[in-house]
Write a protein that holds these residues in place. Sequence first.
Motif, PDB file in Angstrom:
ATOM      1  N   LEU A   1       4.235  -1.966  -3.183  1.00 49.01           N
ATOM      2  CA  LEU A   1       2.815  -2.163  -3.111  1.00 49.01           C
ATOM      3  C   LEU A   1       2.278  -0.981  -4.216  1.00 49.01           C
ATOM      4  CD1 LEU A   1       2.879  -2.214   0.666  1.00 49.01           C
ATOM      5  CD2 LEU A   1       2.540  -4.072  -1.040  1.00 49.01           C
ATOM      6  N   ARG A   2       2.805   0.137  -4.186  1.00 49.13           N
ATOM      7  CA  ARG A   2       2.011   0.989  -5.322  1.00 49.13           C
ATOM      8  C   ARG A   2       2.145   0.586  -6.662  1.00 49.13           C
ATOM      9  NH1 ARG A   2       4.332   6.594  -3.719  1.00 49.13           N
ATOM     10  NH2 ARG A   2       2.938   7.317  -5.304  1.00 49.13           N
ATOM     11  N   LYS A   3       3.260  -0.017  -6.981  1.00 50.55           N
ATOM     12  CA  LYS A   3       3.366  -0.645  -8.395  1.00 50.55           C
ATOM     13  C   LYS A   3       2.131  -1.502  -8.606  1.00 50.55           C
ATOM     14  CE  LYS A   3       7.937   0.133 -10.265  1.00 50.55           C
ATOM     15  NZ  LYS A   3       8.985  -0.434 -11.059  1.00 50.55           N
ATOM     16  N   PHE A   4       2.278  -2.385  -7.614  1.00 49.01           N
ATOM     17  CA  PHE A   4       1.454  -3.745  -7.484  1.00 49.01           C
ATOM     18  C   PHE A   4      -0.206  -3.138  -7.719  1.00 49.01           C
ATOM     19  CE2 PHE A   4      -1.570  -6.408  -5.084  1.00 49.01           C
ATOM     20  CZ  PHE A   4      -1.642  -7.659  -5.850  1.00 49.01           C
ATOM     21  N   GLU A   5      -0.365  -2.070  -6.900  1.00 45.82           N
ATOM     22  CA  GLU A   5      -1.919  -1.470  -6.859  1.00 45.82           C
ATOM     23  C   GLU A   5      -2.180  -0.654  -8.159  1.00 45.82           C
ATOM     24  OE1 GLU A   5      -1.753   1.160  -3.747  1.00 45.82           O
ATOM     25  OE2 GLU A   5      -1.502  -0.329  -2.154  1.00 45.82           O
ATOM     26  N   GLY A   6      -1.076  -0.295  -8.839  1.00 40.20           N
ATOM     27  CA  GLY A   6      -1.321   0.626 -10.118  1.00 40.20           C
ATOM     28  C   GLY A   6      -1.413  -0.486 -11.331  1.00 40.20           C
ATOM     29  N   THR A   7      -1.176  -1.774 -11.127  1.00 39.28           N
ATOM     30  CA  THR A   7      -1.102  -2.701 -12.451  1.00 39.28           C
ATOM     31  C   THR A   7      -2.095  -3.961 -12.070  1.00 39.28           C
ATOM     32  OG1 THR A   7       0.525  -3.934 -11.406  1.00 39.28           O
ATOM     33  CG2 THR A   7       1.301  -2.268 -12.965  1.00 39.28           C
ATOM     34  N   SER A   8      -2.659  -3.814 -10.898  1.00 37.33           N
ATOM     35  CA  SER A   8      -3.408  -5.053 -10.830  1.00 37.33           C
ATOM     36  C   SER A   8      -5.038  -4.488 -10.344  1.00 37.33           C
ATOM     37  CB  SER A   8      -3.179  -5.825  -9.473  1.00 37.33           C
ATOM     38  OG  SER A   8      -4.026  -6.767  -9.243  1.00 37.33           O
ATOM     39  N   ASP A   9      -5.784  -5.283 -11.115  1.00 32.78           N
ATOM     40  CA  ASP A   9      -7.509  -4.787 -10.783  1.00 32.78           C
ATOM     41  C   ASP A   9      -8.132  -5.609  -9.740  1.00 32.78           C
ATOM     42  OD1 ASP A   9      -7.608  -3.885 -14.342  1.00 32.78           O
ATOM     43  OD2 ASP A   9      -7.086  -2.821 -12.423  1.00 32.78           O
ATOM     44  N   GLY A  10      -7.367  -6.854  -9.188  1.00 32.97           N
ATOM     45  CA  GLY A  10      -7.906  -7.714  -8.458  1.00 32.97           C
ATOM     46  C   GLY A  10      -6.832  -8.576  -7.715  1.00 32.97           C
ATOM     47  N   GLY A  11      -7.195  -9.772  -7.135  1.00 33.61           N
ATOM     48  CA  GLY A  11      -6.356 -10.539  -6.640  1.00 33.61           C
ATOM     49  C   GLY A  11      -6.405 -10.166  -5.034  1.00 33.61           C
TER      50      GLY A  11
ATOM     51  N   ALA B   1      -1.238  -9.561  -0.326  1.00 35.72           N
ATOM     52  CA  ALA B   1      -0.029 -10.159  -0.663  1.00 35.72           C
ATOM     53  C   ALA B   1       0.801  -9.156  -1.094  1.00 35.72           C
ATOM     54  CB  ALA B   1      -0.333 -11.077  -1.730  1.00 35.72           C
ATOM     55  N   VAL B   2       2.137  -9.473  -0.933  1.00 39.34           N
ATOM     56  CA  VAL B   2       3.363  -8.353  -1.122  1.00 39.34           C
ATOM     57  C   VAL B   2       4.138  -8.747  -2.321  1.00 39.34           C
ATOM     58  CG1 VAL B   2       5.138  -7.194  -0.249  1.00 39.34           C
ATOM     59  CG2 VAL B   2       3.405  -7.817   1.403  1.00 39.34           C
ATOM     60  N   PRO B   3       3.890  -8.079  -3.466  1.00 36.19           N
ATOM     61  CA  PRO B   3       4.698  -8.370  -4.726  1.00 36.19           C
ATOM     62  C   PRO B   3       6.117  -8.602  -4.321  1.00 36.19           C
ATOM     63  CG  PRO B   3       4.162  -6.145  -4.622  1.00 36.19           C
ATOM     64  CD  PRO B   3       3.314  -6.858  -3.353  1.00 36.19           C
ATOM     65  N   GLY B   4       6.848  -9.590  -5.279  1.00 40.80           N
ATOM     66  CA  GLY B   4       8.321  -9.782  -4.932  1.00 40.80           C
ATOM     67  C   GLY B   4       9.131  -9.316  -5.879  1.00 40.80           C
ATOM     68  N   ALA B   5       8.505  -8.533  -6.841  1.00 46.70           N
ATOM     69  CA  ALA B   5       9.455  -7.777  -7.821  1.00 46.70           C
ATOM     70  C   ALA B   5       9.868  -6.519  -7.348  1.00 46.70           C
ATOM     71  CB  ALA B   5       8.938  -7.553  -9.154  1.00 46.70           C
ATOM     72  N   PRO B   6      11.269  -6.194  -7.305  1.00 47.99           N
ATOM     73  CA  PRO B   6      11.913  -4.907  -6.671  1.00 47.99           C
ATOM     74  C   PRO B   6      11.506  -3.861  -7.771  1.00 47.99           C
ATOM     75  CG  PRO B   6      13.542  -6.090  -7.842  1.00 47.99           C
ATOM     76  CD  PRO B   6      12.516  -6.977  -7.772  1.00 47.99           C
ATOM     77  N   GLY B   7      11.317  -2.539  -7.213  1.00 50.42           N
ATOM     78  CA  GLY B   7      11.300  -1.381  -7.697  1.00 50.42           C
ATOM     79  C   GLY B   7      11.433  -0.080  -7.035  1.00 50.42           C
ATOM     80  N   GLU B   8      11.568   0.986  -7.939  1.00 50.80           N
ATOM     81  CA  GLU B   8      11.834   2.245  -7.157  1.00 50.80           C
ATOM     82  C   GLU B   8      10.629   2.821  -6.914  1.00 50.80           C
ATOM     83  OE1 GLU B   8      14.731   3.371  -6.492  1.00 50.80           O
ATOM     84  OE2 GLU B   8      15.893   1.646  -7.142  1.00 50.80           O
ATOM     85  N   GLU B   9      10.613   3.748  -5.778  1.00 56.39           N
ATOM     86  CA  GLU B   9       9.589   4.570  -5.407  1.00 56.39           C
ATOM     87  C   GLU B   9       9.261   5.470  -6.641  1.00 56.39           C
ATOM     88  OE1 GLU B   9       6.404   5.707  -3.025  1.00 56.39           O
ATOM     89  OE2 GLU B   9       7.876   4.062  -2.963  1.00 56.39           O
TER      90      GLU B   9
ATOM     91  N   LYS C   1     -10.732   0.292   8.293  1.00 58.78           N
ATOM     92  CA  LYS C   1     -11.278   1.068   7.191  1.00 58.78           C
ATOM     93  C   LYS C   1     -10.981   0.496   5.827  1.00 58.78           C
ATOM     94  CE  LYS C   1     -12.309   5.570   5.660  1.00 58.78           C
ATOM     95  NZ  LYS C   1     -11.912   7.145   5.791  1.00 58.78           N
ATOM     96  N   TRP C   2      -9.756  -0.083   5.565  1.00 59.56           N
ATOM     97  CA  TRP C   2      -9.384  -0.567   4.306  1.00 59.56           C
ATOM     98  C   TRP C   2      -8.897  -2.153   4.649  1.00 59.56           C
ATOM     99  CZ3 TRP C   2      -7.522   4.384   5.836  1.00 59.56           C
ATOM    100  CH2 TRP C   2      -8.118   5.485   5.254  1.00 59.56           C
ATOM    101  N   PRO C   3      -9.351  -2.975   4.939  1.00 59.10           N
ATOM    102  CA  PRO C   3      -9.344  -4.311   5.465  1.00 59.10           C
ATOM    103  C   PRO C   3      -8.535  -4.976   3.975  1.00 59.10           C
ATOM    104  CG  PRO C   3     -11.672  -4.238   5.402  1.00 59.10           C
ATOM    105  CD  PRO C   3     -11.038  -2.947   5.104  1.00 59.10           C
ATOM    106  N   LYS C   4      -8.901  -4.729   2.687  1.00 59.39           N
ATOM    107  CA  LYS C   4      -8.426  -5.494   1.647  1.00 59.39           C
ATOM    108  C   LYS C   4      -7.248  -4.883   1.043  1.00 59.39           C
ATOM    109  CE  LYS C   4     -12.950  -7.583   0.495  1.00 59.39           C
ATOM    110  NZ  LYS C   4     -13.831  -7.710  -0.592  1.00 59.39           N
ATOM    111  N   HIS C   5      -6.995  -3.743   1.664  1.00 64.64           N
ATOM    112  CA  HIS C   5      -5.653  -2.838   1.172  1.00 64.64           C
ATOM    113  C   HIS C   5      -4.392  -3.929   1.545  1.00 64.64           C
ATOM    114  CE1 HIS C   5      -2.876   0.406   0.507  1.00 64.64           C
ATOM    115  NE2 HIS C   5      -3.648   0.877  -0.155  1.00 64.64           N
ATOM    116  N   ALA C   6      -3.482  -3.478   0.613  1.00 70.86           N
ATOM    117  CA  ALA C   6      -2.137  -4.380   0.916  1.00 70.86           C
ATOM    118  C   ALA C   6      -1.234  -3.850   1.921  1.00 70.86           C
ATOM    119  CB  ALA C   6      -1.240  -4.036  -0.450  1.00 70.86           C
ATOM    120  N   LYS C   7      -1.854  -2.743   2.508  1.00 73.04           N
ATOM    121  CA  LYS C   7      -0.805  -2.193   3.931  1.00 73.04           C
ATOM    122  C   LYS C   7      -1.695  -2.477   5.110  1.00 73.04           C
ATOM    123  CE  LYS C   7       2.010   1.526   2.354  1.00 73.04           C
ATOM    124  NZ  LYS C   7       1.997   0.811   0.755  1.00 73.04           N
ATOM    125  N   ALA C   8      -2.929  -3.116   5.091  1.00 71.17           N
ATOM    126  CA  ALA C   8      -3.638  -3.434   6.142  1.00 71.17           C
ATOM    127  C   ALA C   8      -2.778  -4.572   7.008  1.00 71.17           C
ATOM    128  CB  ALA C   8      -4.954  -4.109   5.781  1.00 71.17           C
TER     129      ALA C   8
END
Length: 267
Positions: free
Chosen positions: A97-107, A111-119, A214-221
């Motif tokens: 999710l944090r990779k997704f947040e760091g590389t996406s400006d919208g969308g 949604a949860v990204p499907g590409a695996p990645g290390e923390e 408080k963060w309804p549009k956040h990926a962790k909501a």
Amino acid sequence: MRSSLAGCLMVAAMLAQPAYAGLFDDDEARRQVKDLSIQTNERVEVLSKAQIELANQIQMLREENAALRGEIETLTYELDATKKRQQDFYVDLDGRLRKFEGTSDGGDAGAVPGAPGEEEIPPAPRAGTPAGGERTRAQSGGGDPIAESREYEAALNHFRANKVKEAANAFEAFGKKYPDSTLAPSARYWLGNAYYTLHNCRKAIEVHKQVATKWPKHAKAPDSLLGVATCQQELGDTKSARATLESLVARYPSSAAAGTARQSLKK
């Protein structure tokens, strides 16, 4: 002579009575001793059987206790392994999710990204580029994104190492210190998970609701709503749990949490 003979017989008879009485007393005593001996032997035999039976019962209890101890150790190991797998899953999901947040400006933030990645430590947010529609500290003119990331990572490492109480304290402190950070929603989400792991479902529900509100549009909501429903279910409030799951599916239909919610609603 006759009278002398009669006198002698009388004297002999008188002398013979004590001897006969003594002989009778000895036989009676022997009989009583024999009876007492028989009774004693019977009691000893009964006590011996009782001791043997008690020893057998003690041995059986020891064997059952050893078996139960083995089962407890096995269950403890399996529980620890399950917790570790759950934490690894959470950490892996957080990294994605944090990779997704760091590389996406919208969308779709749900949604949860499907590409695996290390923390990894996310890059410092660019000025004028809010993540998930949130207002960053960089925009407000304060805060150190690198320091925020380090403190967030430190708290997450506590959780990863199963130091859940330390993780809860660290995430709580992070939220107070950096309320406007782009990592604040994630920190609250992990704080809710920490409270759940510490069996404090009421506190976990409170924190997870804060994320969703408080963060309804956040990926962790959506994941926080799923955490709310899980805690409600554990508290026996099945009605509220079902309502939360239905709300999750309606608000975030394409999220992975919604898929889990649909499966739960079918049961």
